[in-house]
Design a protein around this motif. Sequence first.
Motif, PDB file in Angstrom:
ATOM      1  N   SER A   1      31.798   7.736 -10.730  1.00  0.00           N
ATOM      2  CA  SER A   1      32.550   8.693 -10.164  1.00  0.00           C
ATOM      3  C   SER A   1      33.812   9.016 -11.003  1.00  0.00           C
ATOM      4  CB  SER A   1      32.775   8.627  -8.873  1.00  0.00           C
ATOM      5  OG  SER A   1      31.633   9.088  -8.070  1.00  0.00           O
TER       6      SER A   1
ATOM      7  N   ASP B   1      34.576  11.883 -13.848  1.00  0.00           N
ATOM      8  CA  ASP B   1      35.696  12.879 -13.517  1.00  0.00           C
ATOM      9  C   ASP B   1      36.892  12.728 -14.786  1.00  0.00           C
ATOM     10  OD1 ASP B   1      35.130  13.980 -11.045  1.00  0.00           O
ATOM     11  OD2 ASP B   1      36.407  12.344  -9.964  1.00  0.00           O
TER      12      ASP B   1
ATOM     13  N   ASP C   1      30.116  16.745 -10.358  1.00  0.00           N
ATOM     14  CA  ASP C   1      29.897  16.450  -9.023  1.00  0.00           C
ATOM     15  C   ASP C   1      28.887  17.466  -8.346  1.00  0.00           C
ATOM     16  OD1 ASP C   1      31.403  18.563  -9.160  1.00  0.00           O
ATOM     17  OD2 ASP C   1      32.360  18.128  -7.169  1.00  0.00           O
TER      18      ASP C   1
END
Length: 162
Positions: free
Chosen positions: A81, A85, A94
């Motif tokens: 994650s 990002d 996402d």
Amino acid sequence: MSTPWLIAIIVAIIIIAALAFYAGKLLRQLKQQTILQQEAEKKHQAALNKHDAKVLNSVIIIVRAMKEEQCDYSEGCWRLSVLLDSLKKSSALDQQFPAIFELYNRIKHLTILAERKQLAKQQRMKQDLERMKVETELRDKVSQDLELLHQYANERYLLLRK
């Protein structure tokens, strides 16, 4: 033709020539500036590509480790994650890999590293249980996302390395 008219015509020709010279100079400067801006943009894009290639390489390594069960799903999703990002040339990941981000979002409040060591044993066990429940609940969805992410990362990595 009288002398005043001749002088006026000569002055007009000199003014027009000076303005034409100045306009030509400005056009050359504009062309140089445009070339410099294009070169700067190419360098910027190359830097973004280099960054994203490095991140995608890390993503590929983590995905492999997760698929081979060398890395817990919670830790892997946390790392993925953060890495995803940080990609500069990709967005809405996402939504492409919702299970990975969902697992991360559901465990990100849990303590890690030094903070975790300071917790009482019972509190650590409680957090471990919470983490395991989320992992178990999302395992199949995360596995599907891992396959898609592996393919996505490999394709993007190859494109950026060209």
